[in-house]
Write an enzyme that holds these catalytic residues in place. Structure first.
Site, PDB file in Angstrom:
ATOM      1  N   ASN A 148       0.806  -1.236   0.000  1.00 55.48           N
ATOM      2  CA  ASN A 148       0.000   0.000   0.000  1.00 55.48           C
ATOM      3  C   ASN A 148       0.834   1.280   0.000  1.00 55.48           C
ATOM      4  OD1 ASN A 148       0.764  -0.564   2.661  1.00 55.48           O
ATOM      5  ND2 ASN A 148      -0.987   0.512   3.504  1.00 55.48           N
ATOM      6  N   GLU A 246       4.417  -4.853  12.353  1.00 54.94           N
ATOM      7  CA  GLU A 246       3.462  -3.749  12.141  1.00 54.94           C
ATOM      8  C   GLU A 246       2.335  -4.336  11.309  1.00 54.94           C
ATOM      9  OE1 GLU A 246       3.896  -0.837  13.462  1.00 54.94           O
ATOM     10  OE2 GLU A 246       6.024  -0.641  13.854  1.00 54.94           O
ATOM     11  N   CYS A 280      -3.237   1.272   6.669  1.00 54.96           N
ATOM     12  CA  CYS A 280      -3.528   0.557   7.916  1.00 54.96           C
ATOM     13  C   CYS A 280      -4.164   1.470   8.965  1.00 54.96           C
ATOM     14  CB  CYS A 280      -2.245  -0.059   8.457  1.00 54.96           C
ATOM     15  SG  CYS A 280      -0.931   1.170   8.626  1.00 54.96           S
ATOM     16  N   GLU A 461       8.185   1.311  15.764  1.00 55.83           N
ATOM     17  CA  GLU A 461       9.270   1.878  14.964  1.00 55.83           C
ATOM     18  C   GLU A 461       9.051   3.388  14.950  1.00 55.83           C
ATOM     19  OE1 GLU A 461       9.895  -0.255  11.253  1.00 55.83           O
ATOM     20  OE2 GLU A 461       9.904  -2.177  12.283  1.00 55.83           O
TER      21      GLU A 461
HETATM   22  P1  NAD Z   1       0.662  -9.412   3.417  1.00 57.46           P
HETATM   23  O1  NAD Z   1       0.765  -9.837   4.827  1.00 57.46           O
HETATM   24  O2  NAD Z   1      -0.094 -10.277   2.469  1.00 57.46           O
HETATM   25  O3  NAD Z   1       2.118  -9.221   2.768  1.00 57.46           O
HETATM   26  C1  NAD Z   1       3.078  -8.364   3.305  1.00 57.46           C
HETATM   27  C2  NAD Z   1       4.454  -8.824   2.858  1.00 57.46           C
HETATM   28  O4  NAD Z   1       4.741 -10.080   3.472  1.00 57.46           O
HETATM   29  C3  NAD Z   1       4.595  -9.029   1.365  1.00 57.46           C
HETATM   30  O5  NAD Z   1       5.895  -8.648   0.963  1.00 57.46           O
HETATM   31  C4  NAD Z   1       4.419 -10.541   1.224  1.00 57.46           C
HETATM   32  O6  NAD Z   1       5.025 -11.085   0.067  1.00 57.46           O
HETATM   33  C5  NAD Z   1       5.117 -11.024   2.476  1.00 57.46           C
HETATM   34  N1  NAD Z   1       4.689 -12.348   2.954  1.00 57.46           N
HETATM   35  C6  NAD Z   1       3.511 -12.974   2.728  1.00 57.46           C
HETATM   36  N2  NAD Z   1       3.515 -14.184   3.345  1.00 57.46           N
HETATM   37  C7  NAD Z   1       4.700 -14.302   3.979  1.00 57.46           C
HETATM   38  C8  NAD Z   1       5.290 -15.300   4.804  1.00 57.46           C
HETATM   39  N3  NAD Z   1       4.657 -16.447   5.104  1.00 57.46           N
HETATM   40  N4  NAD Z   1       6.522 -15.081   5.303  1.00 57.46           N
HETATM   41  C9  NAD Z   1       7.183 -13.933   5.033  1.00 57.46           C
HETATM   42  N5  NAD Z   1       6.675 -12.956   4.252  1.00 57.46           N
HETATM   43  C10 NAD Z   1       5.446 -13.131   3.743  1.00 57.46           C
HETATM   44  O7  NAD Z   1       0.064  -7.938   3.441  1.00 57.46           O
HETATM   45  P2  NAD Z   1      -0.349  -7.047   2.222  1.00 57.46           P
HETATM   46  O8  NAD Z   1      -1.633  -7.557   1.663  1.00 57.46           O
HETATM   47  O9  NAD Z   1       0.811  -6.857   1.343  1.00 57.46           O
HETATM   48  O10 NAD Z   1      -0.608  -5.640   2.973  1.00 57.46           O
HETATM   49  C11 NAD Z   1      -1.817  -5.278   3.562  1.00 57.46           C
HETATM   50  C12 NAD Z   1      -1.741  -5.455   5.062  1.00 57.46           C
HETATM   51  O11 NAD Z   1      -0.656  -4.726   5.590  1.00 57.46           O
HETATM   52  C13 NAD Z   1      -2.985  -4.900   5.756  1.00 57.46           C
HETATM   53  O12 NAD Z   1      -3.401  -5.801   6.739  1.00 57.46           O
HETATM   54  C14 NAD Z   1      -2.484  -3.613   6.389  1.00 57.46           C
HETATM   55  O13 NAD Z   1      -3.207  -3.182   7.520  1.00 57.46           O
HETATM   56  C15 NAD Z   1      -1.077  -3.981   6.729  1.00 57.46           C
HETATM   57  N6  NAD Z   1      -0.240  -2.793   6.907  1.00 57.46           N
HETATM   58  C16 NAD Z   1       0.157  -2.466   8.169  1.00 57.46           C
HETATM   59  C17 NAD Z   1       0.915  -1.325   8.377  1.00 57.46           C
HETATM   60  C18 NAD Z   1       1.377  -0.932   9.758  1.00 57.46           C
HETATM   61  O14 NAD Z   1       2.289  -0.116   9.846  1.00 57.46           O
HETATM   62  N7  NAD Z   1       0.810  -1.467  10.826  1.00 57.46           N
HETATM   63  C19 NAD Z   1       1.272  -0.527   7.290  1.00 57.46           C
HETATM   64  C20 NAD Z   1       0.845  -0.894   6.018  1.00 57.46           C
HETATM   65  C21 NAD Z   1       0.085  -2.037   5.827  1.00 57.46           C
END
Ligand code: NAD
Length: 484
Positions: A148, A246, A280, A461
Site C-alpha cells: 500500500n 506492524e 492501515c 518503529e
Molecule cells: P501481506 O501480509 O499479504 O504481505 C506483506 C508482505 O509479506 C509481502 O511482501 C508478502 O510477500 C510477504 N509475505 C507474505 N507471506 C509471507 C510469509 N509467510 N513469510 C514472510 N513474508 C510473507 O500484506 P499485504 O496484503 O501486502 O498488505 C496489507 C496489510 O498490511 C494490511 O493488513 C495492512 O493493515 C497492513 N499494513 C500495516 C501497516 C502498519 O504499519 N501497521 C502498514 C501498512 C500495511
C-alpha cells in the site's frame, strides 16, 4: 520489463527461472514481471549481507549518516519519477504519490541521517563506577513490506537499519516491486558498499518465508497483514530473532457533538478514503454522537459523493484503483456481507459501477461505500476490510464511544473530533491503540513511536524506537576505586 534481484552490489537473475506478472491496477494490464526468488537466491542475499556487515558496522555513525544523505540526494533527483512509478504500480492518485510516497521516502532517509548524527552513548554514573551504554548493530536484517505504501515503508526500515550498522535483505511486495527496484538503482548509483543493502523479489510463501527462516538472519522487521505476521512470528520466535511486527488495523474515528463539523467531515472523509481506504491507519468505523448523527451523516455522504474517482495520472483525482482483482473481490464480498448483516449502503454498494472509458475499463475500480445501520459488533464493523468501505455508528456519551472503539481485535490507531481538548485527551488515553489523533489524522512527526497493540502488532518503529530496534545496547560498567 523484467526485474532482477540486487545482491552484493549487482543486479542478478534469480536462479528459480520462475516469474510473476505485475499488473497495473488502473488498467488491469500486465506491464512487468518479477522473479519468484527461491531459497538459493535468498541464501546468496543473506551471505552477501553477512559478508558486508563487519566493514559497514565498523564505520562511524557520522560516516553512515552521510551515506543516508547521499541516498536522499539521489532520491530527490528522481522525486517526480518516484511519484509516477508508484502511482502506476499501486493505482493511487499521482498527487498522493508525490506528496506522501515520494516526499516521505526522501524525508525518511534525511530524518534518520540527522537522528543518527546526533545519537550518543548513554552514561549512568554510580558513586564508584560508570556505566556506558553503546548501541551495536544487530547483524543481518530481513525487511519485509506490503503494497500500500511501497517505498515509504521500505525507506522507513532501510534508513534506520543500515544507519545503525546492520546490513539488510529487503523483500518488497510482489504486487508493487517497482520503487524498490528504483531504490536499488539509487543505492547502486551512489556506490553504497556492496552487500549493505540487498533485495530479493518474490512472493511470501517462497522468498518471504525463506528469508524469515534463514538461520543467519538476526532480525525481522515485518509490515503486512495480521495473519501473515502470526506466521512470521511462529518461525522467528523459536530462533530468537529480534522481531518487529506492524500489522493490520480497524480504527475508529470518534465524532463528538461539540466538534467543528465542517473540519470534521473533511478530516473523517480523508481518514476513511485516503489511498482508497488502503492505509492501515484509515478510520474505517465512524462513531458519531447521537445528537448530531443525522446531520453528520448527511454532510459526510455529500463529502464522499464529491470525491473524484478515476485516472490516477490526473492531478485532480481523489480516488484511484484498488490494488488487484483479488483484493477488489475481497472488498466487494465485505460489501455484500454488510447488507446480509443488516446494513444499508448510503453510497456505492454491490451494484454500483464506476463509469470509466478506454484503457481504464479493465482496471480494478469501486465506488466508495458508506454503510449505516450495522451493529458495532458486526463482522463488517470489527474486521479489517482494507478498502473504501466505512461503517457509521451512533453512540451516547464518552463511555459508550470508548467501549465501541475498543471492541475489535485490532489496536493500531484512532482519531477523536471535539473542541474540548481535555475530553479529547481523556478519551484518547482510554483507546486501546498505539496512536490516537485529536482533531487531525495521519499527522506524523517522525520522532514519535509508530505501531500498535493487540492484533495490530508487536513493538514500535519511528524515531529513537527505530534506532533501539535496529541496535543492541551494550552496557559496560567500569569500576573506579579512585572515584570515592
Ligand atoms: P501481506 O501480509 O499479504 O504481505 C506483506 C508482505 O509479506 C509481502 O511482501 C508478502 O510477500 C510477504 N509475505 C507474505 N507471506 C509471507 C510469509 N509467510 N513469510 C514472510 N513474508 C510473507 O500484506 P499485504 O496484503 O501486502 O498488505 C496489507 C496489510 O498490511 C494490511 O493488513 C495492512 O493493515 C497492513 N499494513 C500495516 C501497516 C502498519 O504499519 N501497521 C502498514 C501498512 C500495511
Amino acid at each position: 520489463m523484467e526485474l532482477k534481484n540486487y545482491i552484493g552490489g549487482e543486479f542478478t537473475k534469480s536462479s528459480s527461472r520462475r516469474w510473476l506478472e505485475v499488473r497495473e491496477p488502473a488498467t488491469g494490464r500486465k506491464y512487468a514481471r518479477v522473479p519468484l526468488s527461491d531459497p538459493e537466491d535468498v541464501g546468496h542475499a543473506v551471505d552477501s549481507a553477512r559478508k558486508a556487515q563487519p566493514g559497514w558496522g565498523g564505520l562511524t555513525l557520522l560516516e553512515r549518516a552521510n551515506w543516508l544523505d547521499r541516498i536522499a540526494d539521489e532520491l530527490e533527483e528522481r522525486r517526480e519519477e518516484i511519484a509516477s512509478v508508484e502511482s502506476r504500480d499501486t493505482g493511487k492518485p499521482i498527487g498522493l504519490a508525490r506528496n506522501v510516497d515520494a516526499n516521505r521516502s526522501i524525508a525518511n532517509f534525511r530524518f534518520f541521517a540527522e537522528m543518527i548524527k546526533n545519537h550518543r552513548d548513554e552514561t549512568f554514573e554510580m558513586s564508584d563506577a560508570m556505566n556506558y551504554v553503546s548501541s551495536k548493530p544487530v547483524g543481518v536484517g530481513a525487511l519485509i513490506t506490503p503494497w500500500n505504501l511501497p517505498l515509504y515503508l521500505l525507506s522507513w526500515k532501510v534508513a534506520p537499519a543500515i544507519g545503525m550498522g546492520n546490513t539488510v535483505v529487503c523483500k518488497p511486495s510482489e504486487l508493487t516491486p517497482m520503487t524498490a527496484n528504483l531504490l536499488m538503482e539509487v543505492i547502486d548509483k551512489v556506490g553504497l558498499p556492496p552487500g549493505v543493502v540487498n533485495l530479493v523479489h518474490g512472493d511470501g510463501a517462497g522468498a518471504g518465508s525463506s528469508l524469515v527462516k534463514h538461520h543467519d538472519v538476526d532480525l525481522v522487521s515485518f509490515t503486512g497483514g495480521t495473519a501473515t505476521g502470526a506466521e512470521v512470528a511462529k518461525i522467528a520466535a523459536p530462533q530468537f530473532k529480534k522481531l518487529s511486527l506492524e500489522l493490520g488495523g480497524k480504527n475508529a474515528s470518534i465524532v463528538f457533538e461539540d466538534c467543528d463539523l465542517e473540519a470534521t467531515v473533511k478530516g473523517v472523509t480523508r481518514s476513511a478514503f485516503l489511498n482508497q481506504g488502503q492505509v492501515c491507519l484509515c478510520g474505517s468505523r465512524v462513531l458519531i454522537e447521537r445528537s448530531i448523527y443525522d446531520d453528520f451523516k448527511q454532510k459526510f455522504v455529500q463529502s464522499v459523493n464529491d470525491l473524484r474517482i478515476g485516472d490516477p495520472s490526473q492531478e485532480d483525482t481523489d480516488l484511484g484503483a484498488i490494488i488487484s482483482s483479488e483484493h477488489l473481490q475481497k472488498v466487494n464480498e465485505y460489501v455484500a456481507l454488510s447488507i446480509k448483516e443488516g446494513g444499508v449502503c448510503l453510497t456505492g454498494g454491490p451494484d454500483s459501477s464506476v463509469p470509466l472509458e478506454d484503457d481504464l475499463k479493465g482496471g480494478y475500480w469501486m465506488n466508495p461505500v458508506v454503510v449505516s445501520g450495522l451493529s458495532p459488533y458486526s463482522r463488517c464493523s470489527t474486521e479489517e476490510i482494507f478498502g473504501p468501505v466505512v461503517t457509521l455508528h451512533p453512540f451516547d456519551g464518552e463511555e459508550m464511544a470508548i467501549e465501541i472503539a475498543n471492541n475489535t481485535r485490532y489496536g493500531l490507531a484512532g482519531s477523536i473530533w471535539t473542541k474540548d481538548l481535555e475530553k479529547g485527551r481523556r478519551v484518547a488515553e482510554q483507546i486501546e491503540t498505539g496512536m490516537v489523533w485529536v482533531n487531525t489524522w495521519l499527522h506524523r512527526d517522525l520522532r514519535t513511536p509508530f505501531g500498535g497493540v493487540k492484533d495490530s502488532g508487536v513493538g514500535r518503529e519511528g524515531g529513537r524506537w527505530s534506532l533501539g530496534f535496529f541496535s543492541e545496547p551494550l552496557n559496560v560498567c567500569v569500576k573506579d576505586d579512585q572515584a570515592r
